[in-house]
Design a protein around this motif. Structure first.
Motif: not given
Length: 244
Positions: A180-202, A209-214
């Motif tokens: 519904y609101r995708a057209g309003s976000l101006q920094e999609h690429e930066a947001f996506g890059a942050r998500n990818v970085a976190y997903h790689k870390e997770i 199998r590091d529960r604390d790190a997860v």
């Protein structure tokens, strides 16, 4: 006090009947005529009650001499969609979703640390690659949807059906709000890059199998996502005001 229709009373009694008798998919209820006699109601009232349960996905009606109502497993997607439709008539924004999602995603991540199979880990890796490739101006909505699928994969590995439903339900809300609101976000690429970085870390923490790190990585990921989504909300409401 509003009077409950007879058909609604019958539908509720049939729900309890199914639970009480522990009926499952492919089990049959008595045919329509027998149910009509049992409840002492008109044909129209009985059909209305059965139709309500069919719409819910709890029954499927078979026609013919050997037909009648057959129990089927209620779809989680149908239940989730109905609840999301209700919430979209409220004043709903990302802040409401993340007040719950932050704790739920951490709980889910901890629940699946020792349950992720090689297939799950491969699916997570494939998802990350898809997000990286789609994170551009032309496919940014695809990237946002794929990022949520990362969390759906985690839910598939959980053994807690309540946790699974809540997390998948919240993921569905995120998808709806992004649509519904995708057209309003101006920094999609930066947001996506942050998500990818976190997903790689997770993912790395899961492999170790590091529960604390997860838990730490997932909590930080949710905090970052919440900030970005609240920016989307602010931009969305700003756009609405500017059009008035």
């Amino acid at each position: 006090m509003r009077r409950v229709k007879l058909s609604d009373q019958i539908a509720e009694d049939l729900r309890r009947w199914i639970v009480r008798e522990n009926l499952g998919p492919k089990d049959r209820l008595p045919n329509e005529r027998a149910l009509q006699d049992h409840y002492g109601c008109s044909r129209g009232t009985m059909r209305e009650a059965l139709k309500a349960l069919e719409v819910e996905g709890l029954l499927i009606m078979h026609s013919g001499p050997n037909g009648g109502p057959e129990v089927q497993q209620t779809s989680a997607e149908i239940a989730s969609r109905q609840l999301r439709q209700f919430l979209h008539f409220q004043k709903l924004d990302f802040k409401h979703v993340y007040e719950l999602r932050r704790s739920m995603e951490v709980a889910l991540a901890l629940n699946v640390v020792d349950r992720l199979t090689a297939e799950h880990l491969t699916a997570l890796e494939d998802n990350i690659r898809l997000c990286e490739n789609a994170n551009n101006e032309q496919e940014r909505e695809l990237a946002r949807q794929a990022e949520v699928e990362f969390h759906d994969i985690l839910a598939e590995a959980s053994d807690n059906p309540i946790l699974v439903f809540i997390c998948q339900f919240l993921n569905g809300l995120i998808r709806d709000l992004v649509d519904y609101r995708a057209g309003s976000l101006q920094e999609h690429e930066a947001f996506g890059a942050r998500n990818v970085a976190y997903h790689k870390e997770i993912l790395a923490a899961f492999k170790a199998r590091d529960r604390d790190a997860v838990a730490k990585a997932m909590d930080e990921h949710m905090c970052c996502a919440e900030t970005s989504m609240q920016q989307l909300d602010a931009a969305f409401y700003s756009d609405l005001l500017s059009r008035r």
